[in-house]
Design a protein around this motif. Structure first.
Motif, PDB file in Angstrom:
ATOM      1  N   MET A   1     -61.252   6.935 -20.123  1.00  0.00           N
ATOM      2  CA  MET A   1     -62.461   6.410 -19.499  1.00  0.00           C
ATOM      3  C   MET A   1     -63.685   6.793 -20.319  1.00  0.00           C
ATOM      4  SD  MET A   1     -61.997   6.799 -15.409  1.00  0.00           S
ATOM      5  CE  MET A   1     -60.688   5.893 -14.597  1.00  0.00           C
ATOM      6  N   TRP A   5     -68.450   8.530 -17.045  1.00  0.00           N
ATOM      7  CA  TRP A   5     -68.023   7.544 -16.056  1.00  0.00           C
ATOM      8  C   TRP A   5     -69.063   6.413 -15.916  1.00  0.00           C
ATOM      9  CZ3 TRP A   5     -63.207   8.884 -14.803  1.00  0.00           C
ATOM     10  CH2 TRP A   5     -62.872  10.228 -14.891  1.00  0.00           C
ATOM     11  N   MET A   7     -68.701   3.307 -16.864  1.00  0.00           N
ATOM     12  CA  MET A   7     -68.154   1.964 -16.732  1.00  0.00           C
ATOM     13  C   MET A   7     -68.523   1.368 -15.374  1.00  0.00           C
ATOM     14  SD  MET A   7     -64.102   2.646 -16.035  1.00  0.00           S
ATOM     15  CE  MET A   7     -63.927   3.382 -17.658  1.00  0.00           C
ATOM     16  N   ILE A   9     -68.399   0.055 -11.634  1.00  0.00           N
ATOM     17  CA  ILE A   9     -67.672   0.695 -10.546  1.00  0.00           C
ATOM     18  C   ILE A   9     -66.363  -0.033 -10.232  1.00  0.00           C
ATOM     19  CG2 ILE A   9     -68.845  -0.555  -8.693  1.00  0.00           C
ATOM     20  CD1 ILE A   9     -67.751   3.161  -8.697  1.00  0.00           C
ATOM     21  N   GLU A  11     -64.427  -1.600 -12.290  1.00  0.00           N
ATOM     22  CA  GLU A  11     -63.447  -1.236 -13.319  1.00  0.00           C
ATOM     23  C   GLU A  11     -62.954   0.189 -13.093  1.00  0.00           C
ATOM     24  OE1 GLU A  11     -63.084  -0.871 -18.208  1.00  0.00           O
ATOM     25  OE2 GLU A  11     -64.861  -1.808 -17.280  1.00  0.00           O
ATOM     26  N   LEU A  12     -63.853   1.083 -12.675  1.00  0.00           N
ATOM     27  CA  LEU A  12     -63.479   2.464 -12.390  1.00  0.00           C
ATOM     28  C   LEU A  12     -62.483   2.525 -11.230  1.00  0.00           C
ATOM     29  CD1 LEU A  12     -63.787   5.496 -12.781  1.00  0.00           C
ATOM     30  CD2 LEU A  12     -65.852   5.405 -11.366  1.00  0.00           C
ATOM     31  N   ASN A  15     -59.125   1.360 -12.407  1.00  0.00           N
ATOM     32  CA  ASN A  15     -58.453   2.345 -13.247  1.00  0.00           C
ATOM     33  C   ASN A  15     -57.819   3.457 -12.405  1.00  0.00           C
ATOM     34  OD1 ASN A  15     -59.157   0.973 -15.516  1.00  0.00           O
ATOM     35  ND2 ASN A  15     -60.630   2.475 -16.285  1.00  0.00           N
ATOM     36  N   LEU A  31     -64.628  12.886 -10.779  1.00  0.00           N
ATOM     37  CA  LEU A  31     -65.776  12.003 -10.622  1.00  0.00           C
ATOM     38  C   LEU A  31     -66.971  12.731 -10.023  1.00  0.00           C
ATOM     39  CD1 LEU A  31     -64.026   8.825  -9.138  1.00  0.00           C
ATOM     40  CD2 LEU A  31     -64.976   9.069 -11.438  1.00  0.00           C
ATOM     41  N   ARG A  35     -70.012   8.521  -7.787  1.00  0.00           N
ATOM     42  CA  ARG A  35     -68.902   7.645  -8.150  1.00  0.00           C
ATOM     43  C   ARG A  35     -67.668   7.938  -7.290  1.00  0.00           C
ATOM     44  NH1 ARG A  35     -69.093   4.541 -13.255  1.00  0.00           N
ATOM     45  NH2 ARG A  35     -70.512   3.351 -11.987  1.00  0.00           N
ATOM     46  N   VAL A  39     -65.356   4.955  -4.940  1.00  0.00           N
ATOM     47  CA  VAL A  39     -63.933   4.855  -5.265  1.00  0.00           C
ATOM     48  C   VAL A  39     -63.094   5.223  -4.048  1.00  0.00           C
ATOM     49  CG1 VAL A  39     -62.065   5.773  -6.684  1.00  0.00           C
ATOM     50  CG2 VAL A  39     -64.285   5.280  -7.727  1.00  0.00           C
TER      51      VAL A  39
END
Length: 256
Positions: A1, A5, A7, A9, A11-12, A15, A31, A35, A39
């Motif tokens: 990653m 962090w 990228m 959200i 995409e996170l 992943n 995280l 973030r 997630v």
């Protein structure tokens, strides 16, 4: 990653959810709060179950420390007691008490049976005596039902809500098994009398009382008196699996 962090959200989230559960746990606890929350919200309870149970010990403890109380309660509802107890063992006493406030008595009773002794004692001490005794009694009744279920007998419930007595079929006869969890004191002749009274109107050949307590000196004489009246009744102490054998043997002796 990407470092920090940074990228998007979506995409996170993808992943984390697509990673193997143990790796997802490592990613999740790393995280930052801004973030971690989105997630977490994107995860179904099934996703969280897989991640939490597969996490390495350090990651598991960190995850449990960061999860909201309501999410931990969701995990408890979704997992078997033994798995829940493993996760709850990582919590501070304060957070554990907050979690257990939202757990149903039946689930609490099962958890008390499998959680570490230190946590179990702490939780029981936090309750009033009546509630604590009720939960311990429920757990004890479940233990006895499970012991009987592992025995080569037919076990039946007496009806909705009656967990302190069971009907056991063995060698073509029926025995009423009454279950007596005693918080303080001994199992007395008065308790045995109550066990006998439960059998009134029932087609049973004998009554067996099972208790966690020491048996009082007046109990054998009551049993002999009952036998003179044509009632076969006995009592056995059970506190753990080491007493399974004596419980099973007593059942057999009552139908010989």
């Amino acid at each position: 990653m990407l470092p920090g962090w940074m990228m998007p959200i979506d995409e996170l989230i993808n992943n984390v959810l697509s990673a193997p559960p143990s790796e997802a746990a490592r990613l999740l606890v790393a995280l930052p709060p801004d973030r971690f929350e989105p997630v977490l919200q994107a995860m179904r309870i099934q996703d969280l179950v897989h991640v939490a149970t597969a996490a390495k010990a350090d990651d598991q403890a960190e995850l449990m420390a960061r999860l909201p109380i309501t999410k931990i309660q969701d995990l408890v509802h979704a997992l078997p007691p033994a798995y829940s107890a493993t996760l709850l063992a990582t919590l501070s006493n304060k957070r554990l008490l907050a979690v257990m406030e939202g757990v149903a008595p039946a689930e609490t009773s099962e958890l008390l049976r499998v959680m570490p002794e230190e946590q179990r004692v702490m939780l029981l001490n936090s309750m009033d005596r009546r509630n604590a005794g009720s939960l311990l009694a429920s757990g004890y009744e479940l233990d006895i039902a499970q012991v009987l279920g592992r025995t080569n007998v037919k076990v039946s419930s007496l009806g909705e809500g009656q967990t302190d007595a069971l009907l056991v079929g063995i060698f073509g006869r029926y025995i009423l098994v009454t279950i007596h969890y005693i918080d303080h004191g001994e199992f007395t002749a008065q308790d045995l009398q109550k066990a006998e009274a439960r059998a009134q109107g029932m087609q049973v050949s004998a009554v067996l009382a099972v208790t966690n307590a020491r048996i009082s000196m007046d109990v054998p004489e009551y049993g002999r008196e009952a036998l003179r009246r044509g009632r076969l009744i006995d009592v056995v102490t059970w506190t753990d699996s080491g007493h399974d054998g004596i419980l099973q043997r007593t059942l057999v002796q009552l139908v010989r």
